[in-house]
Design an enzyme around this catalytic site. Structure first.
Site, PDB file in Angstrom:
ATOM      1  N   SER A   4      -0.258  -1.249 -10.751  1.00 33.11           N
ATOM      2  CA  SER A   4      -0.714  -2.120  -9.670  1.00 33.11           C
ATOM      3  C   SER A   4       0.047  -3.439  -9.630  1.00 33.11           C
ATOM      4  O   SER A   4       1.265  -3.428  -9.512  1.00 33.11           O
ATOM      5  CB  SER A   4      -2.225  -2.323  -9.813  1.00 33.11           C
ATOM      6  N   LYS A  25       4.166  -3.774  -9.794  1.00 31.37           N
ATOM      7  CA  LYS A  25       5.134  -4.620  -9.074  1.00 31.37           C
ATOM      8  C   LYS A  25       6.040  -5.259 -10.123  1.00 31.37           C
ATOM      9  O   LYS A  25       7.268  -5.347  -9.978  1.00 31.37           O
ATOM     10  CB  LYS A  25       4.403  -5.712  -8.280  1.00 31.37           C
ATOM     11  N   TRP A  51      -4.162   1.986  -0.029  1.00 29.01           N
ATOM     12  CA  TRP A  51      -3.865   0.545  -0.101  1.00 29.01           C
ATOM     13  C   TRP A  51      -2.481   0.309  -0.725  1.00 29.01           C
ATOM     14  O   TRP A  51      -1.761  -0.609  -0.348  1.00 29.01           O
ATOM     15  CB  TRP A  51      -4.973  -0.123  -0.923  1.00 29.01           C
ATOM     16  N   HIS A  74      -7.346   4.598  -7.546  1.00 30.76           N
ATOM     17  CA  HIS A  74      -6.523   3.544  -8.127  1.00 30.76           C
ATOM     18  C   HIS A  74      -6.907   3.361  -9.607  1.00 30.76           C
ATOM     19  O   HIS A  74      -7.937   2.753  -9.906  1.00 30.76           O
ATOM     20  CB  HIS A  74      -6.805   2.260  -7.344  1.00 30.76           C
TER      21      HIS A  74
HETATM   22  C1  GTR Z   1      -5.329  -5.613  -5.320  1.00 19.10           C
HETATM   23  C2  GTR Z   1      -4.072  -6.022  -4.613  1.00 19.10           C
HETATM   24  C3  GTR Z   1      -3.014  -5.012  -4.870  1.00 19.10           C
HETATM   25  C4  GTR Z   1      -2.945  -4.533  -6.312  1.00 19.10           C
HETATM   26  C5  GTR Z   1      -4.278  -4.554  -7.024  1.00 19.10           C
HETATM   27  C6  GTR Z   1      -4.246  -4.568  -8.533  1.00 19.10           C
HETATM   28  O1  GTR Z   1      -6.394  -6.437  -5.066  1.00 19.10           O
HETATM   29  O2  GTR Z   1      -4.331  -6.129  -3.264  1.00 19.10           O
HETATM   30  O3  GTR Z   1      -1.772  -5.501  -4.420  1.00 19.10           O
HETATM   31  O4  GTR Z   1      -1.996  -5.193  -7.029  1.00 19.10           O
HETATM   32  O5  GTR Z   1      -5.043  -5.632  -6.686  1.00 19.10           O
HETATM   33  O6  GTR Z   1      -3.409  -5.188  -9.159  1.00 19.10           O
HETATM   34  O7  GTR Z   1      -5.134  -3.946  -9.111  1.00 19.10           O
END
Ligand code: GTR
Length: 422
Positions: free
Chosen positions: A260, A264, A353, A403
């Site tokens: 996540s 990145k 997402w 996720h």
């Molecule tokens: C979310 C964000 C994502 C992702 C995620 C995470 O809220 O919108 O870009 O990085 O967090 O890191 O779990």
């Protein structure tokens, strides 16, 4: 044990060329509706050789990412030292050696990294997965010697007392599934992780972590100052500084992994450090493997991410929230910077997402850079079926579910490693 890494002369980092003239404001940039061609320079020159790619376009792209998105790539520290805090040669059911290493790279007031390293017994030097974790090394193992972070941690993590943002021993082992150390060493791989917040806590407007070393008023990011994702990536590089000197690790077989926001980070870390052999951003989405020019209505947008998490990117990235066509690159250029090193994007169906279909488009658009290195088919022709790894040099995987980073996801990272790290 203290090791001086700098003295070994192994801190060769990629050099980022400064652009010839100052880069324009967003309104002076041309609108480009689709992904900008990865092999065309800003001045229109077409790149057709590996040499020109490495000497011209790749440095140009790095400079653009620094300027408009992640902020300046900080200089490598002059001196990096490592101190083993504990070592247990019979950890993980006797399958592995577990140690925690304090990595120091600046004046005493600077943050340090605490790298938890698990190595398979009897199978060294091993290929190694390395990456940051969300809440502390103590969350990924119940081993009672593992350090508990003393800096700010996210309030919703296991074992964090309500309202305190302080990690406690209650959290030990509570997220062991996210970095399944034993499963990894049983497959013959080493694994190393550190708490991302040790280098930069994940909150804006506080002068702490590496941000405290910058000459800025608290919370003020006005231009291309190093942003949080860049600091985390730089932290990965400090972990690599140590790993390449560790006799039980094969320095040529390092893979960076992150989930996540830390996915990145993994992609950026891979792009900016050639010592990393394989790059695995997991469900990294917008600002990572997901395109800024998104066609997926369910995916996170640049506008949303720069509003909700302004500190992850440099201030200039907010310029593109209302018009991503002004961006002189898209995320395929970041994957392309990794060429010819293999990159794997992993996803989950319910996690739109993070934009799984957009991520596949990103891989496809990165392919021309990989072809310069003689790989004629670096990416699959179409998205592989759910649960099936496409293990091309630009690999892709999507599973059912949500996720999360799970032991099954690790099986896929290792399957990819079996092809590209053996
Ligand atoms: C979310 C964000 C994502 C992702 C995620 C995470 O809220 O919108 O870009 O990085 O967090 O890191 O779990």
């Amino acid at each position: 044990m203290r090791l001086s890494l700098a003295s070994l002369g192994i801190l060769a980092m990629s050099v980022v060329a400064a652009p010839a003239e100052p880069l324009p404001q967003a309104d002076k940039l041309p609108s480009i509706a689709e992904f900008p061609d990865v092999l065309t320079m800003r001045d229109g020159t077409k790149i057709t050789t590996k040499k020109d790619w490495e000497e011209k376009r790749r440095p140009e792209l790095k400079a653009l990412f620094e300027h408009y998105m992640y902020g300046k790539f900080p200089a490598k520290p002059e001196k990096v030292t490592a101190k083993v805090l504990f070592e247990d040669a019979k950890a993980l059911d006797g399958k592995g050696t577990l140690r925690e290493v304090e990595i120091t790279f600046g004046p005493p007031e600077w943050p340090k990294i605490y790298l938890l390293v698990a190595v398979p017994n009897g199978k060294t030097p091993a290929a190694c997965f390395v990456g940051p974790n969300f809440g502390g090394n103590h969350l990924v193992t119940s081993h009672n010697k593992v350090r508990i972070p003393t800096v700010w941690v996210p309030g919703n993590g296991p074992g964090v007392e309500k309202g305190t943002n302080k990690a406690t021993a209650e959290g030990r082992g509570k997220q062991a599934d996210t970095w399944p150390l034993q499963q990894i060493v049983e497959k013959g791989y080493a694994v190393a992780t550190f708490y991302c917040g040790d280098i930069q806590p994940d909150r804006p407007n506080v002068k702490e972590g590496m941000r405290a070393t910058m000459p800025l008023p608290p919370g003020e990011l006005s231009g291309s100052e190093t942003a949080t994702v860049m600091w985390w990536a730089w932290g990965c590089h400090r972990a690599v500084d140590f790993l390449v000197t560790d006799k039980s690790i094969d320095p040529k077989r390092l893979a960076v992994v992150g989930h996540s926001r830390l996915g990145k980070t993994a992609l950026l870390a891979g792009a900016f450090d050639d010592r990393i052999a394989v790059v695995i951003p997991h469900q990294s989405g917008c600002g990572g493997a997901g395109p800024s020019r998104s066609k997926n209505a369910k995916a996170e947008t640049v506008k949303r991410i720069t509003t909700a998490f302004p500190h992850w990117f440099c201030a200039k990235f907010t310029w593109f929230g209302d018009d991503t066509t002004k961006l002189p690159f898209d995320q395929h250029c970041l994957a392309a910077i990794c060429a010819p090193r293999p990159v794997l994007f992993t996803n989950a169906e319910d996690d739109q997402w993070a934009n799984p279909p957009g991520q596949f488009d990103v891989l496809t658009a990165a392919a021309p850079a990989f072809k310069l290195y003689g790989d004629d088919k670096p990416v699959a022709a179409k998205v592989p079926e759910q649960g099936k790894l496409s293990d091309e040099r630009l690999g892709y995987f999507i599973r059912a579910g949500k996720h999360a980073m799970t032991p099954d996801d690790w099986k896929v990272y290792m399957q990819f490693g079996d092809k590209w790290l053996k």
